[in-house]
Design a protein around this motif. Sequence first.
Motif, short mmCIF file in Angstrom:
data_model
loop_
_atom_site.label_atom_id
_atom_site.label_comp_id
_atom_site.label_asym_id
_atom_site.label_seq_id
_atom_site.Cartn_x
_atom_site.Cartn_y
_atom_site.Cartn_z
N VAL A 1 -14.50 -11.15 20.98
CA VAL A 1 -14.22 -12.58 21.07
C VAL A 1 -13.93 -12.97 22.51
N ALA A 2 -13.17 -12.15 23.22
CA ALA A 2 -12.84 -12.44 24.62
C ALA A 2 -14.09 -12.45 25.49
N LYS B 1 -17.18 -13.14 24.50
CA LYS B 1 -17.94 -14.34 24.18
C LYS B 1 -17.33 -15.57 24.84
N GLN B 2 -16.01 -15.68 24.83
CA GLN B 2 -15.36 -16.82 25.47
C GLN B 2 -15.58 -16.79 26.97
N ALA B 3 -15.54 -15.61 27.56
CA ALA B 3 -15.75 -15.50 29.00
C ALA B 3 -17.17 -15.90 29.36
N LYS B 4 -18.14 -15.53 28.53
CA LYS B 4 -19.53 -15.92 28.80
C LYS B 4 -19.70 -17.43 28.77
N LYS B 5 -18.92 -18.10 27.91
CA LYS B 5 -19.00 -19.56 27.83
C LYS B 5 -18.28 -20.22 29.01
N LEU B 6 -17.11 -19.70 29.34
CA LEU B 6 -16.26 -20.36 30.33
C LEU B 6 -16.61 -20.03 31.78
#
Length: 155
Positions: A78-79, A81-86
């Motif tokens: 999850v972390a 995936k969030q990093a890839k978005k942010l």
Amino acid sequence: MDWCSWLSKTSLEHSLVHEYALTFAHNELVQDDIVYFNHEFLQSMGINIAKHRQEILKLAKKEKKSRSSRNHILGLIVAIKQAKKLLPERLNMWTCRQGSISNFAVAPLRNYSTRWKAAMLKRNTKLATAKQETPRVVHNEGMLKRLKGMQCFKT
């Protein structure tokens, strides 16, 4: 949950596995309840022999460890995936100023090999013309004596 298959991983006898599985099913326990297993809880359900409770708790502890490691891996995914978005948003925020162009043009990489080849060709051309224009000067006296001894230099 299939309590029979779960309890069969212990060293308990098959008849006890079946009895305790029925007890867990009768008390409407689910897999998430394994986290709350302790000696008092198992004893309150009728598992009176301490060795049997100990075997069940060993298995419950293994289950907790495997669940926590799965949760850590899921948290890591999850972390990521969030990093890839942010990450692109943050980079854009750091690099863009107010009033600047929000779209960036990607400049092609310079090909320095062609520049290097052109510079070397120009250098070699200069050297070749310099060789043709300047006469050779002999600084070595021994070489000068040999040249004077040759017929083309005799006067």
